[in-house]
Each structure stands twice: as structure tokens, then as C-alpha cells.
Design a protein around this motif. Sequence first.
Motif: not given
Length: 311
Positions: A109-115, A261-267, A254-256, A126-135
Motif C-alpha cells: 500500500h502506497v501511504s505517505s511519510a506525512a503520517v 487543516s489547510r493552513a497546517a499543511t501549507q506551514f 497552532s493551526a491544528q 508511530r503516528y503524528s498526523p497534522t492534516s486530514h490528508y495525513a490522518r
Amino acid sequence: MKTLLFGASGFVGSSVYLELHRAGLNPVTVAAPRISSRARSIQRATIDIQTAPEYPEVREQADDCDVMINAAGLAQPLAKDLDTLYGANAIWPGILARASGESGCRFIHVSSAAVQGTDQLDETARYSPTSHYARSKTLGEMAIAQILPGNSTAFRPTSVHGASRSVTQQLARLARSRWAFTADPGTQPTPQVHIRNVGSAIAFVTRWLGSSPQIVLQPSEGWTTASFLEVLGLGKKPKQLPIHPALGPVLVSSAQRLGMSRAATQFRRFDLLLHGQEQHDKWLSEHGWVPVAGLSEWQAMAEHLQREGSR
């Protein structure tokens, strides 16, 4: 070896398709349906996966396959349709893992390091997602680990670049501009990778005949925050400014907390350019994989983007 590939028309999937062909595997491509889900927890995701309908085309192809690869999904950190995002990135991987388990084939499964968010990247659950995409990607990993332990691999690309990707195009324009800068001293590692190397690495895992690694992280290509902007900027060196390393993580968290979520991704993207991110990849390097795209491919891409941008 019969290999099934879902998502072959996507950005990552098309590269996987080409690299599988180069390896002589000639994958069978299958289209992924659009799925919607209101799951935002692993408990709800598990229920949605268990109650999902059978997909005859999946079951038919999976019956005699050796490896199933899921490169389908929504690679849209700023997506607004959250139900579709979670359906594609959390529920669909679970449905395929279920089909793989029933047929006895391996599942990649192609996941993402964003997790793992802003923490050091590694090959642990070990998970620490910072956006809905990462979640959504996190729930996908959790689901396949529950359904298919021991015969599945979650592959985590880091920040992937290619000439057709809008993020790469934007960064190349920035790198060529007078606004190109990074945090002093500019030697911080940053996990930026070429799309060809992602496809090649996944093909390598596909060909592996030993026990399936649970998590594989895309290896570093050795970029620093300064050298990455320099190659995209065709040799233009970015300015180096005394920016505190806590700035990026503070803005993201802070954005989280504010539900932005969109601002957190841009930051987060901004912080990867300023301060980079440490990573500890292991499996691919230890098992002999080497990148197929090097400095010349990056330079050629940067030159192409400059030509396209001048039209």
C-alpha cells in the motif's frame, strides 16, 4: 509473477507502472472506484471496511495474483471533500487488504511519510498526523496492519517531485526568484525525492521474495534545504536567514488546534524548505536498492520547468 496495480493513472501510480514494466513484471491494472466515508477513527474505519460491498473485478483478479499494489488514493493535502478523502485513503486500502488476505497474495500500500508529521521520519508505527490528508493515510495504514499483519507493506514516500506536479512547479518558480531563502545554515536534511525513485523503490519491494516488511520509508536522496532550492533554481543559491527552528512546528500545531487543516499543511511545506526534517530509513538501503534518478534528472527537470514557465 502476477502483479495487480490499482491507481496506475495517478502521479505515483504511473511511475510505479513504468518501473514494474522495466523490471519485467508487466502489471495488470485495475481501476479503483470512488468511495465516500465519514470515518475519522480506526474504529469507524474498521466498521466501514467490514460492511463494504464485494467488488467482483477485484476478487476475480486477486484469486491468482502474487502481489497486489495500491497506488490509488487522493494525494490532496488541501482536499475539501473529506468524506471522499477518507474513503480513498483509509477505506479502500482496507478493502484491498481484505481481498489480499482472502486470496493469499502480498499487499503493498502506497501511504505517505506525512503520517508522522513533524517528528523524525522512521519505519515504525508511530503516528503524528497534522492534516486530514495525513490522518486519512494513517487510518489506511492502521487498517491494513489489522487486517493483514505479516503479509502487507505500507510504503511511505516523502515529498515527491516531478515536472507535472503543481507543488514542484511552484517551488521551482520560488527557487528561481529573489524570494528563495532557507534557515541558516542551510545544511539541514530535507526529505525531497524524485518520482522515478519512488516508482523504482516500490518495484524493488514488489520483487522482494523474502518476508514482507511492515513499513518501508523512501530513502533520503541527500538533499539539504539549501541544495534542494539550488538545484530547482538552476544554480541560484538561496538566502540564509536566522530563523528559529521552532517556528514551523509552532505554526503547524497552532493551526491544528484551531482546526485550520489547510493552513497546517501549507506551514508544513514551508517548514520543510526552511528547516528540513530528519529521517531514519533502513530497509531499502540495507537490501541493496539504489536510486535510479540522480542529479542529472533533477537538473533536467528544473530546466524543463524553466522553459515551460517562460512560455
